[in-house]
Motif scaffolding. Sequence first.
Motif, PDB file in Angstrom:
ATOM      1  N   GLY A  76       0.808  -1.215   0.000  1.00 37.32           N
ATOM      2  CA  GLY A  76       0.000   0.000   0.000  1.00 37.32           C
ATOM      3  C   GLY A  76       0.836   1.257   0.000  1.00 37.32           C
ATOM      4  N   VAL A  77       1.863   1.295   0.829  1.00 40.04           N
ATOM      5  CA  VAL A  77       2.665   2.497   0.919  1.00 40.04           C
ATOM      6  C   VAL A  77       3.540   2.666  -0.318  1.00 40.04           C
ATOM      7  CG1 VAL A  77       4.721   1.593   2.100  1.00 40.04           C
ATOM      8  CG2 VAL A  77       3.973   3.922   2.552  1.00 40.04           C
ATOM      9  N   GLN A  78       4.019   1.553  -0.896  1.00 39.56           N
ATOM     10  CA  GLN A  78       4.835   1.660  -2.107  1.00 39.56           C
ATOM     11  C   GLN A  78       4.026   2.240  -3.261  1.00 39.56           C
ATOM     12  OE1 GLN A  78       8.121   0.836  -2.296  1.00 39.56           O
ATOM     13  NE2 GLN A  78       8.270   0.014  -0.241  1.00 39.56           N
ATOM     14  N   LEU A  79       2.829   1.702  -3.474  1.00 38.81           N
ATOM     15  CA  LEU A  79       1.987   2.176  -4.578  1.00 38.81           C
ATOM     16  C   LEU A  79       1.542   3.622  -4.377  1.00 38.81           C
ATOM     17  CD1 LEU A  79      -0.313  -0.886  -5.413  1.00 38.81           C
ATOM     18  CD2 LEU A  79       1.225   0.296  -6.983  1.00 38.81           C
ATOM     19  N   SER A  80       1.036   3.929  -3.181  1.00 30.15           N
ATOM     20  CA  SER A  80       0.521   5.279  -2.938  1.00 30.15           C
ATOM     21  C   SER A  80       1.637   6.317  -2.969  1.00 30.15           C
ATOM     22  CB  SER A  80      -0.222   5.326  -1.600  1.00 30.15           C
ATOM     23  OG  SER A  80       0.603   4.892  -0.542  1.00 30.15           O
ATOM     24  N   TYR A  81       2.833   5.950  -2.508  1.00 34.91           N
ATOM     25  CA  TYR A  81       3.965   6.877  -2.535  1.00 34.91           C
ATOM     26  C   TYR A  81       4.354   7.200  -3.974  1.00 34.91           C
ATOM     27  CZ  TYR A  81       8.749   8.614  -1.894  1.00 34.91           C
ATOM     28  OH  TYR A  81       9.908   9.358  -1.933  1.00 34.91           O
TER      29      TYR A  81
END
Length: 301
Positions: A76-81
């Motif tokens: 989640g954090v990789q994609l949203s970042y």
Amino acid sequence: MASFGPFLWGSSGTVAQHLFEHAGVSVSWLTAVRMTFTGIVLLLLAACLHDNIWSIFADRRSAARLLLFTVFGMTGVQLSYFMAISTGNAATATILQYLSPVMIILLLSLRNLRLPRKLDAISVIVAVAGTTLIVTQGRTDTLAVPPAGIIWGLLAAAGAVAYTLLPRELLLRYGALPVVGWSMLIGGLITQAVFRPWAQRVQLDVPGAIEVAFVVVFGTAMAYLLYLQSLKYIEATTASILGAIEPLTAAILGFIFMGTSANQYSVIGMVMVIAVTFIQFIAYRKSPPLHRGNERGKLSP
């Protein structure tokens, strides 16, 4: 090591922005490639260090927690970042992601049904005011960052909250390398299956291939290794303070190489958001926090 790791993280965000804007690389393609190859590198290193990298799957509860951490935290954090970078810019995305400590303060205060400590409340006020200055650059009639970039940046911060709170037990029991390595690899395989990067037509020239290699090798794998290795010599709280180099790096490189616009208001806002890290360091020293989080160090995207 605690300084150079976050420096590489911040640098990789600026390089990723260049790939999105000038090399025709998609967020889904870079996320899948980055996570898959980083996971392989970290697990190979863990195996070389004689860690039993398979033990985490022997316990069903640990395996389930790893999957939750992978889906809602790591992936989640990789994609949203990367989406925040693609729709906005690397500097703003990285700084907005630094709102995660404020979200943790509010979440844990709500869970414990008590008001935040004085320094925690100051952190919230400073962070919100700083973010407002960043996204408006002192103007009340318009936004300096596209709304999509702001939304994805806030989602990256929310992902960082899950990224911080979910793996604590796993990190204490199995160590950082196997947990981060498996999470990266599983997340990479998930994104490979969903986005099918091999079917995307990505034609990289030599500079573009070097930039992708930098994001994977130096901006992710090497950055993690340096930061985690530093925890053998200094406290996690000290390493977290040095981690403030990450948004500073992203901001400075964005201004120099990517033409990211900034005025005195956005600079002040950036300083205010980063200052929250130092306020929390003072709070940590003065009294036990509501939740100490990952005692073995902060994980960063």
